[in-house]
Design an enzyme around this catalytic site. Sequence first.
Site, PDB file in Angstrom:
ATOM      1  N   LYS A 137       0.845  -1.211   0.000  1.00 33.09           N
ATOM      2  CA  LYS A 137       0.000   0.000   0.000  1.00 33.09           C
ATOM      3  C   LYS A 137       0.873   1.251   0.000  1.00 33.09           C
ATOM      4  CE  LYS A 137      -1.690   1.535   4.035  1.00 33.09           C
ATOM      5  NZ  LYS A 137      -1.364   2.930   4.372  1.00 33.09           N
ATOM      6  N   ASN A 138       1.915   1.250   0.873  1.00 32.20           N
ATOM      7  CA  ASN A 138       2.694   2.475   1.045  1.00 32.20           C
ATOM      8  C   ASN A 138       3.717   2.710  -0.060  1.00 32.20           C
ATOM      9  OD1 ASN A 138       1.139   2.986   3.229  1.00 32.20           O
ATOM     10  ND2 ASN A 138       2.659   2.370   4.745  1.00 32.20           N
TER      11      ASN A 138
ATOM     12  N   ARG B  11      -4.777  11.112   3.634  1.00 33.44           N
ATOM     13  CA  ARG B  11      -3.589  11.906   3.973  1.00 33.44           C
ATOM     14  C   ARG B  11      -2.526  11.797   2.890  1.00 33.44           C
ATOM     15  NH1 ARG B  11      -0.281  11.701   6.786  1.00 33.44           N
ATOM     16  NH2 ARG B  11      -0.091  13.828   7.535  1.00 33.44           N
TER      17      ARG B  11
ATOM     18  N   CYS C 122      -4.658  12.579  12.171  1.00 33.90           N
ATOM     19  CA  CYS C 122      -5.489  11.368  12.090  1.00 33.90           C
ATOM     20  C   CYS C 122      -5.464  10.729  13.476  1.00 33.90           C
ATOM     21  CB  CYS C 122      -4.936  10.417  11.022  1.00 33.90           C
ATOM     22  SG  CYS C 122      -3.373   9.696  11.502  1.00 33.90           S
TER      23      CYS C 122
ATOM     24  N   ARG D  23       0.515  14.524  12.581  1.00 29.79           N
ATOM     25  CA  ARG D  23       1.032  14.283  11.222  1.00 29.79           C
ATOM     26  C   ARG D  23       1.399  15.597  10.505  1.00 29.79           C
ATOM     27  NH1 ARG D  23      -0.854   9.073   9.865  1.00 29.79           N
ATOM     28  NH2 ARG D  23       0.827   8.944   8.351  1.00 29.79           N
ATOM     29  N   PRO D  24       2.258  16.455  11.088  1.00 26.41           N
ATOM     30  CA  PRO D  24       2.635  17.706  10.411  1.00 26.41           C
ATOM     31  C   PRO D  24       3.437  17.445   9.134  1.00 26.41           C
ATOM     32  CG  PRO D  24       4.052  17.318  12.295  1.00 26.41           C
ATOM     33  CD  PRO D  24       3.008  16.247  12.337  1.00 26.41           C
ATOM     34  N   VAL D  25       3.576  18.469   8.312  1.00 27.01           N
ATOM     35  CA  VAL D  25       4.309  18.316   7.034  1.00 27.01           C
ATOM     36  C   VAL D  25       5.368  19.395   6.862  1.00 27.01           C
ATOM     37  CG1 VAL D  25       2.479  17.090   5.800  1.00 27.01           C
ATOM     38  CG2 VAL D  25       2.479  19.612   5.842  1.00 27.01           C
TER      39      VAL D  25
ATOM     40  N   LEU E 169       8.473  19.322   7.341  1.00 27.37           N
ATOM     41  CA  LEU E 169       9.728  18.863   6.717  1.00 27.37           C
ATOM     42  C   LEU E 169       9.593  18.852   5.193  1.00 27.37           C
ATOM     43  CD1 LEU E 169      10.693  15.957   9.156  1.00 27.37           C
ATOM     44  CD2 LEU E 169      11.610  18.286   9.099  1.00 27.37           C
TER      45      LEU E 169
ATOM     46  N   ASP F  69       4.291   0.279  12.114  1.00 25.98           N
ATOM     47  CA  ASP F  69       3.079  -0.305  11.512  1.00 25.98           C
ATOM     48  C   ASP F  69       2.855  -1.750  11.923  1.00 25.98           C
ATOM     49  OD1 ASP F  69       3.385   1.407   8.284  1.00 25.98           O
ATOM     50  OD2 ASP F  69       2.850   2.087  10.283  1.00 25.98           O
TER      51      ASP F  69
ATOM     52  N   VAL G 101       7.493   6.620  17.182  1.00 26.04           N
ATOM     53  CA  VAL G 101       7.286   7.285  15.898  1.00 26.04           C
ATOM     54  C   VAL G 101       6.069   8.193  15.901  1.00 26.04           C
ATOM     55  CG1 VAL G 101       6.894   6.923  13.422  1.00 26.04           C
ATOM     56  CG2 VAL G 101       8.453   5.406  14.668  1.00 26.04           C
TER      57      VAL G 101
ATOM     58  N   ARG H 148      -9.147   0.220   4.376  1.00 21.75           N
ATOM     59  CA  ARG H 148      -8.210   1.188   3.783  1.00 21.75           C
ATOM     60  C   ARG H 148      -6.916   0.503   3.383  1.00 21.75           C
ATOM     61  NH1 ARG H 148      -5.931   4.973   7.554  1.00 21.75           N
ATOM     62  NH2 ARG H 148      -4.512   5.050   5.798  1.00 21.75           N
TER      63      ARG H 148
HETATM   64  C1  EPZ Z   1       4.500   6.732   6.330  1.00 19.11           C
HETATM   65  O1  EPZ Z   1       3.781   7.802   6.923  1.00 19.11           O
HETATM   66  C2  EPZ Z   1       3.489   5.597   6.183  1.00 19.11           C
HETATM   67  N1  EPZ Z   1       2.385   6.008   5.332  1.00 19.11           N
HETATM   68  C3  EPZ Z   1       2.949   5.200   7.567  1.00 19.11           C
HETATM   69  O2  EPZ Z   1       2.100   4.075   7.379  1.00 19.11           O
HETATM   70  C4  EPZ Z   1       4.125   4.774   8.447  1.00 19.11           C
HETATM   71  O3  EPZ Z   1       3.649   4.464   9.734  1.00 19.11           O
HETATM   72  C5  EPZ Z   1       5.138   5.929   8.525  1.00 19.11           C
HETATM   73  O4  EPZ Z   1       5.568   6.293   7.179  1.00 19.11           O
HETATM   74  C6  EPZ Z   1       6.371   5.554   9.334  1.00 19.11           C
HETATM   75  O5  EPZ Z   1       6.973   4.431   8.774  1.00 19.11           O
HETATM   76  C7  EPZ Z   1       2.555   6.032   3.990  1.00 19.11           C
HETATM   77  O6  EPZ Z   1       3.624   5.742   3.472  1.00 19.11           O
HETATM   78  C8  EPZ Z   1       1.360   6.417   3.169  1.00 19.11           C
HETATM   79  P1  EPZ Z   1       6.710   9.953   8.608  1.00 19.11           P
HETATM   80  P2  EPZ Z   1       4.469   9.281   6.986  1.00 19.11           P
HETATM   81  O7  EPZ Z   1       6.701  11.208   7.806  1.00 19.11           O
HETATM   82  O8  EPZ Z   1       5.227   9.528   5.760  1.00 19.11           O
HETATM   83  C9  EPZ Z   1       6.718  13.188  12.011  1.00 19.11           C
HETATM   84  C10 EPZ Z   1       0.166   2.770   7.729  1.00 19.11           C
HETATM   85  O9  EPZ Z   1      -0.350   2.269   8.738  1.00 19.11           O
HETATM   86  N2  EPZ Z   1       6.820  14.188  10.934  1.00 19.11           N
HETATM   87  O10 EPZ Z   1       7.912   9.065   8.570  1.00 19.11           O
HETATM   88  O11 EPZ Z   1       3.407  10.245   7.376  1.00 19.11           O
HETATM   89  C11 EPZ Z   1       5.345  12.518  12.022  1.00 19.11           C
HETATM   90  O12 EPZ Z   1       4.410  13.316  12.702  1.00 19.11           O
HETATM   91  C12 EPZ Z   1       0.699   4.188   7.768  1.00 19.11           C
HETATM   92  O13 EPZ Z   1       0.306   2.179   6.626  1.00 19.11           O
HETATM   93  C13 EPZ Z   1       6.984  15.517  11.284  1.00 19.11           C
HETATM   94  O14 EPZ Z   1       7.051  15.857  12.471  1.00 19.11           O
HETATM   95  O15 EPZ Z   1       5.457   9.058   8.224  1.00 19.11           O
HETATM   96  C14 EPZ Z   1       5.628  11.226  12.735  1.00 19.11           C
HETATM   97  O16 EPZ Z   1       5.594  11.445  14.130  1.00 19.11           O
HETATM   98  C15 EPZ Z   1       0.491   4.836   9.127  1.00 19.11           C
HETATM   99  N3  EPZ Z   1       7.055  16.453  10.303  1.00 19.11           N
HETATM  100  C16 EPZ Z   1       7.050  10.887  12.286  1.00 19.11           C
HETATM  101  O17 EPZ Z   1       7.605  12.102  11.755  1.00 19.11           O
HETATM  102  C17 EPZ Z   1       6.988  16.132   8.978  1.00 19.11           C
HETATM  103  O18 EPZ Z   1       7.073  17.036   8.110  1.00 19.11           O
HETATM  104  C18 EPZ Z   1       7.096   9.835  11.193  1.00 19.11           C
HETATM  105  O19 EPZ Z   1       6.339  10.329  10.114  1.00 19.11           O
HETATM  106  C19 EPZ Z   1       6.796  14.762   8.634  1.00 19.11           C
HETATM  107  C20 EPZ Z   1       6.725  13.808   9.624  1.00 19.11           C
END
Ligand code: EPZ
Length: 444
Positions: free
Chosen positions: A27-28, A97, A121, A126-128, A130, A314, A336, A406
């Site tokens: 999926k990811n 998302r 969620c 889930r901020p963005v 970065l 996950d 995480v 999902r």
């Molecule tokens: C991806 O989410 C996956 N989703 C998630 O899978 C997975 O749990 C996660 O990576 C970690 O492996 C998809 O690929 C669609 P991150 P992502 O950015 O990219 C913080 C599932 O169950 N962060 O590595 O959102 C964030 O808040 C889903 O399949 C910031 O602070 O994960 C989190 O605490 C759930 N600022 C941590 O980093 C940012 O700009 C990890 O987030 C981005 C992230």
Amino acid sequence: MSDTDDAVLEITGGTKLSGHVSVSGAKNSALVVMAGTLLCSQPCRLRNIPHLMDIERMGEVLLALGVKLKRDGDALDVNASSIAHTKAPYDVVSRLRASFFVIGPLLARMGVARVPLPGGCAIGARPVELHVRGLQAMGADVHIEHGTVHAYVPGSGKRLKGARIYLDYPSVGATETLMMAATLADGETVIENAAQEPEVVDLANFCRAMGARIRGAGTNTITIAGVPRLHTTDYGIIPDRIEAGTFLVAGAITRSEISLSPVLPEHLTAVIAKLHDMGGQVVVDGPSRVRYVPGSVIHPVDIQTGPFPGFPTDMQAQFMALMALCDGNSLITETVFENRLRHVAELNRMGADIRLNGNCAVIKGVPQLSAAPVLATDLRASAALVLAALAAQGTTTIQGLQHLDRGYDDLEGKLRRLGANIRRQVGDSAIAAAPLTESLLNSR
Ligand code: EPZ
């Protein structure tokens, strides 16, 4: 209400599983690779794309941008030769998302992108930032207005500039957004402290198949030399390591021997190591085939989630369900996401003995779980409840299936073919099957 909203899963525990399960595409990977097709002005063919609600929703986002899509079994033909719009509509983005992944490719290809901020969620804010800061480092003007991220490349060139970017956290999404944006940038981009997840490598391989020049994917430093344009490709994505891990835990929690393929063991090193520590065996039967062999006892272990190659967040909920039946105390530390322990309350309703302390959960093993009406709160929590129900005494009813649908491609059909006593009730029969649902929902 859609079918899923008032459907329940009924699972009668205690049956052994046996046989083989085919693992679907990741999926990811599928979600981000679908966004990556926006980088290419020629049609692309994606293979091994799973049938999931999230994939449907990502398809809706691409259609809204003017992309043409055609499903052909497990393949998806994508034609992004003409992108009619550079604004992703809120009503579609708000339901997925991962829609935010379109911002990098749109900006790189079109020089402009307007994408609603993905909300938080169940598992966290889930901020963005970065993603945003990286795009700004590449020369984009990015500001947030009325809940939408407005990004554009100033000047006539409309091309992002290569940059050296250090990620404060090895964010999977930010690494993927910036890697995609950099493929068409003018100059070289280096992403330091990059995420190393297999899905990041899969995306890099997809982009390279389109002619992108990317080195270092899978390490903490990724170098991308921008090119003017990318070309068509026919690309098959990797199998879903989290689905595979979920089925390995299904074998462990029911003390059953089952085989799975395709599986890339190197994507599951931490998960396999922990299953071995807990007394099971994961036997590699071939280049992409594994077999779970149960031990006589399930031993307790401690787990701390973290970025790859650490233990995947996950898989945390699924392991908690297994730990609930260990012969001792286990500890889970979730590092995480800030709110990814909500399945504790539901597992305790099934007789588990789990205590929460901030981002840690102490799981005291019990001899038996008991069936109960439970409510899934997020995707992996719903998988954990299914796993617990497979081992529980009696018939468990699980609500909140929209979460499960999902991210798992026909989970109940695959489990049923392994011998599980599982069925989905929809509509009135579902409500009748879960008489306590009302009080259960109100009690939260
Ligand atoms: C991806 O989410 C996956 N989703 C998630 O899978 C997975 O749990 C996660 O990576 C970690 O492996 C998809 O690929 C669609 P991150 P992502 O950015 O990219 C913080 C599932 O169950 N962060 O590595 O959102 C964030 O808040 C889903 O399949 C910031 O602070 O994960 C989190 O605490 C759930 N600022 C941590 O980093 C940012 O700009 C990890 O987030 C981005 C992230």
